[in-house]
Write a protein that holds these residues in place. Structure first.
Motif, PDB file in Angstrom:
ATOM      1  N   LEU A 284      46.810   5.385 -12.128  1.00  0.00           N
ATOM      2  CA  LEU A 284      47.438   4.065 -12.027  1.00  0.00           C
ATOM      3  C   LEU A 284      46.834   3.253 -10.881  1.00  0.00           C
ATOM      4  O   LEU A 284      46.605   2.045 -11.017  1.00  0.00           O
ATOM      5  CB  LEU A 284      48.944   4.203 -11.839  1.00  0.00           C
ATOM      6  N   ALA A 285      46.572   3.909  -9.763  1.00  0.00           N
ATOM      7  CA  ALA A 285      45.972   3.201  -8.630  1.00  0.00           C
ATOM      8  C   ALA A 285      44.579   2.692  -8.988  1.00  0.00           C
ATOM      9  O   ALA A 285      44.220   1.559  -8.650  1.00  0.00           O
ATOM     10  CB  ALA A 285      45.901   4.128  -7.414  1.00  0.00           C
ATOM     11  N   THR A 286      43.802   3.506  -9.678  1.00  0.00           N
ATOM     12  CA  THR A 286      42.461   3.082 -10.090  1.00  0.00           C
ATOM     13  C   THR A 286      42.535   1.916 -11.056  1.00  0.00           C
ATOM     14  O   THR A 286      41.781   0.940 -10.930  1.00  0.00           O
ATOM     15  CB  THR A 286      41.709   4.261 -10.739  1.00  0.00           C
ATOM     16  N   GLN A 287      43.432   1.990 -12.019  1.00  0.00           N
ATOM     17  CA  GLN A 287      43.567   0.909 -12.989  1.00  0.00           C
ATOM     18  C   GLN A 287      44.065  -0.377 -12.320  1.00  0.00           C
ATOM     19  O   GLN A 287      43.601  -1.469 -12.659  1.00  0.00           O
ATOM     20  CB  GLN A 287      44.496   1.327 -14.125  1.00  0.00           C
ATOM     21  N   LEU A 288      44.994  -0.257 -11.376  1.00  0.00           N
ATOM     22  CA  LEU A 288      45.453  -1.441 -10.644  1.00  0.00           C
ATOM     23  C   LEU A 288      44.328  -2.038  -9.813  1.00  0.00           C
ATOM     24  O   LEU A 288      44.215  -3.262  -9.696  1.00  0.00           O
ATOM     25  CB  LEU A 288      46.642  -1.092  -9.746  1.00  0.00           C
TER      26      LEU A 288
ATOM     27  N   MET B 192      42.890  -5.796 -10.095  1.00  0.00           N
ATOM     28  CA  MET B 192      42.758  -6.669  -8.920  1.00  0.00           C
ATOM     29  C   MET B 192      41.350  -7.251  -8.821  1.00  0.00           C
ATOM     30  O   MET B 192      41.184  -8.419  -8.472  1.00  0.00           O
ATOM     31  CB  MET B 192      43.100  -5.902  -7.644  1.00  0.00           C
ATOM     32  N   VAL B 193      40.334  -6.446  -9.127  1.00  0.00           N
ATOM     33  CA  VAL B 193      38.951  -6.920  -9.081  1.00  0.00           C
ATOM     34  C   VAL B 193      38.737  -8.009 -10.131  1.00  0.00           C
ATOM     35  O   VAL B 193      38.107  -9.039  -9.862  1.00  0.00           O
ATOM     36  CB  VAL B 193      37.960  -5.746  -9.282  1.00  0.00           C
ATOM     37  N   ARG B 194      39.270  -7.821 -11.320  1.00  0.00           N
ATOM     38  CA  ARG B 194      39.108  -8.825 -12.382  1.00  0.00           C
ATOM     39  C   ARG B 194      39.846 -10.112 -12.062  1.00  0.00           C
ATOM     40  O   ARG B 194      39.335 -11.209 -12.299  1.00  0.00           O
ATOM     41  CB  ARG B 194      39.604  -8.261 -13.712  1.00  0.00           C
ATOM     42  N   VAL B 195      41.058  -9.984 -11.541  1.00  0.00           N
ATOM     43  CA  VAL B 195      41.855 -11.175 -11.236  1.00  0.00           C
ATOM     44  C   VAL B 195      41.227 -11.958 -10.086  1.00  0.00           C
ATOM     45  O   VAL B 195      41.126 -13.186 -10.138  1.00  0.00           O
ATOM     46  CB  VAL B 195      43.319 -10.783 -10.901  1.00  0.00           C
ATOM     47  N   ALA B 196      40.783 -11.252  -9.056  1.00  0.00           N
ATOM     48  CA  ALA B 196      40.189 -11.927  -7.901  1.00  0.00           C
ATOM     49  C   ALA B 196      38.773 -12.402  -8.185  1.00  0.00           C
ATOM     50  O   ALA B 196      38.271 -13.286  -7.491  1.00  0.00           O
ATOM     51  CB  ALA B 196      40.186 -10.993  -6.698  1.00  0.00           C
ATOM     52  N   GLY B 197      38.123 -11.818  -9.174  1.00  0.00           N
ATOM     53  CA  GLY B 197      36.769 -12.208  -9.517  1.00  0.00           C
ATOM     54  C   GLY B 197      35.733 -11.766  -8.503  1.00  0.00           C
ATOM     55  O   GLY B 197      34.698 -12.390  -8.345  1.00  0.00           O
ATOM     56  N   THR B 198      36.011 -10.664  -7.820  1.00  0.00           N
ATOM     57  CA  THR B 198      35.082 -10.157  -6.817  1.00  0.00           C
ATOM     58  C   THR B 198      34.382  -8.907  -7.340  1.00  0.00           C
ATOM     59  O   THR B 198      34.709  -8.394  -8.406  1.00  0.00           O
ATOM     60  CB  THR B 198      35.829  -9.797  -5.517  1.00  0.00           C
TER      61      THR B 198
ATOM     62  N   GLU C 196      33.384  -4.892  -7.191  1.00  0.00           N
ATOM     63  CA  GLU C 196      34.153  -3.685  -6.883  1.00  0.00           C
ATOM     64  C   GLU C 196      33.725  -3.134  -5.529  1.00  0.00           C
ATOM     65  O   GLU C 196      32.540  -2.965  -5.252  1.00  0.00           O
ATOM     66  CB  GLU C 196      33.938  -2.634  -7.975  1.00  0.00           C
ATOM     67  N   ASN C 197      34.703  -2.835  -4.689  1.00  0.00           N
ATOM     68  CA  ASN C 197      34.464  -2.354  -3.342  1.00  0.00           C
ATOM     69  C   ASN C 197      34.756  -0.853  -3.285  1.00  0.00           C
ATOM     70  O   ASN C 197      35.890  -0.437  -3.508  1.00  0.00           O
ATOM     71  CB  ASN C 197      35.375  -3.120  -2.370  1.00  0.00           C
ATOM     72  N   PRO C 198      33.759  -0.013  -2.988  1.00  0.00           N
ATOM     73  CA  PRO C 198      33.997   1.441  -2.934  1.00  0.00           C
ATOM     74  C   PRO C 198      35.028   1.844  -1.879  1.00  0.00           C
ATOM     75  O   PRO C 198      35.798   2.778  -2.093  1.00  0.00           O
ATOM     76  CB  PRO C 198      32.624   2.019  -2.599  1.00  0.00           C
ATOM     77  N   ALA C 199      35.048   1.140  -0.748  1.00  0.00           N
ATOM     78  CA  ALA C 199      36.030   1.464   0.291  1.00  0.00           C
ATOM     79  C   ALA C 199      37.446   1.172  -0.198  1.00  0.00           C
ATOM     80  O   ALA C 199      38.373   1.936   0.059  1.00  0.00           O
ATOM     81  CB  ALA C 199      35.738   0.675   1.564  1.00  0.00           C
ATOM     82  N   ARG C 200      37.623   0.062  -0.914  1.00  0.00           N
ATOM     83  CA  ARG C 200      38.945  -0.284  -1.451  1.00  0.00           C
ATOM     84  C   ARG C 200      39.368   0.731  -2.516  1.00  0.00           C
ATOM     85  O   ARG C 200      40.529   1.107  -2.598  1.00  0.00           O
ATOM     86  CB  ARG C 200      38.915  -1.697  -2.031  1.00  0.00           C
ATOM     87  N   LYS C 201      38.412   1.172  -3.328  1.00  0.00           N
ATOM     88  CA  LYS C 201      38.710   2.184  -4.339  1.00  0.00           C
ATOM     89  C   LYS C 201      39.170   3.482  -3.678  1.00  0.00           C
ATOM     90  O   LYS C 201      40.122   4.108  -4.132  1.00  0.00           O
ATOM     91  CB  LYS C 201      37.466   2.441  -5.205  1.00  0.00           C
ATOM     92  N   TYR C 202      38.517   3.849  -2.584  1.00  0.00           N
ATOM     93  CA  TYR C 202      38.897   5.037  -1.830  1.00  0.00           C
ATOM     94  C   TYR C 202      40.326   4.893  -1.303  1.00  0.00           C
ATOM     95  O   TYR C 202      41.135   5.814  -1.415  1.00  0.00           O
ATOM     96  CB  TYR C 202      37.898   5.241  -0.681  1.00  0.00           C
TER      97      TYR C 202
END
Length: 183
Positions: free
Chosen positions: A99-103, A107-113, A115-121
């Motif tokens: 669920l955290a990964t999917q959220l 968030m990446v799609r909505v913000a249009g940025t 993907e940040n590996p640190a944020r994924k971690y």
């Protein structure tokens, strides 16, 4: 299952077979879902989470398909009463990290940025804390588990994020039976 068992009052052999077939059927559904729908849903998921946090990319491990297969498998396993042998902490952690990964992807799609590996971690660490907090209704235990799971390093900002998400999850998990009418 109890209504079948009660309906067979006086037929001990049939009662026994209905009871055994009910539990065996649920366990077969659980195993079948893990084998045929998503093999990544088999097992607890904690070792794979630790490997992912170390930087190894596991394909299909954090997908919705795996999450649904894990959910069906856990429901059938808990319904069969096999928590003594299989446990539920690992599957809860796995489902929470899915669920955290999917959220995070949403968030990446909505913000249009990008993907940040640190944020994924950070999302995976918070997901691990949420999984344990939901299982034991213990937010501090969830954070401590996520510290243990990450092993080598854990940023101070992740403590608070993990604690906040684990507290929200534990509160929600504790309030759901009240909303359903159970005490």
């Amino acid at each position: 299952n109890l209504w079948v068992y009660d309906a067979l009052e006086g037929y001990r052999a049939l009662q026994y077979f209905s009871w055994v077939l009910y539990h065996t059927g649920l366990m077969m559904v659980s195993a079948g879902v893990a084998k045929y729908i998503s093999p990544q849903a088999a097992g607890s998921g904690i070792p794979e989470l630790k490997v992912t946090l170390r930087g190894v990319v596991l394909s299909e491990f954090f997908t919705l398909r795996t999450g649904l297969a894990k959910l069906v498998g856990v429901i059938c396993t808990l319904g069969a009463g096999s928590t003594i042998f299989l446990g539920k902490v690992g599957p809860f952690v796995h489902m929470a990290t899915i669920l955290a990964t999917q959220l995070g992807r949403v968030m990446v799609r909505v913000a249009g940025t990008k993907e940040n590996p640190a944020r994924k971690y950070e999302m995976l660490v918070a997901g691990a804390a949420v999984g344990v907090a939901c299982c034991f209704v213990a937010p501090v235990g969830g954070v401590l588990f996520s510290v243990e799971a990450t092993g080598t390093h854990f940023a101070l900002r992740d403590y608070w994020r993990g604690f906040f998400s684990a507290t929200c999850a534990a509160l929600t998990f504790r309030l759901l039976p009240l909303l359903h009418g159970e005490s």
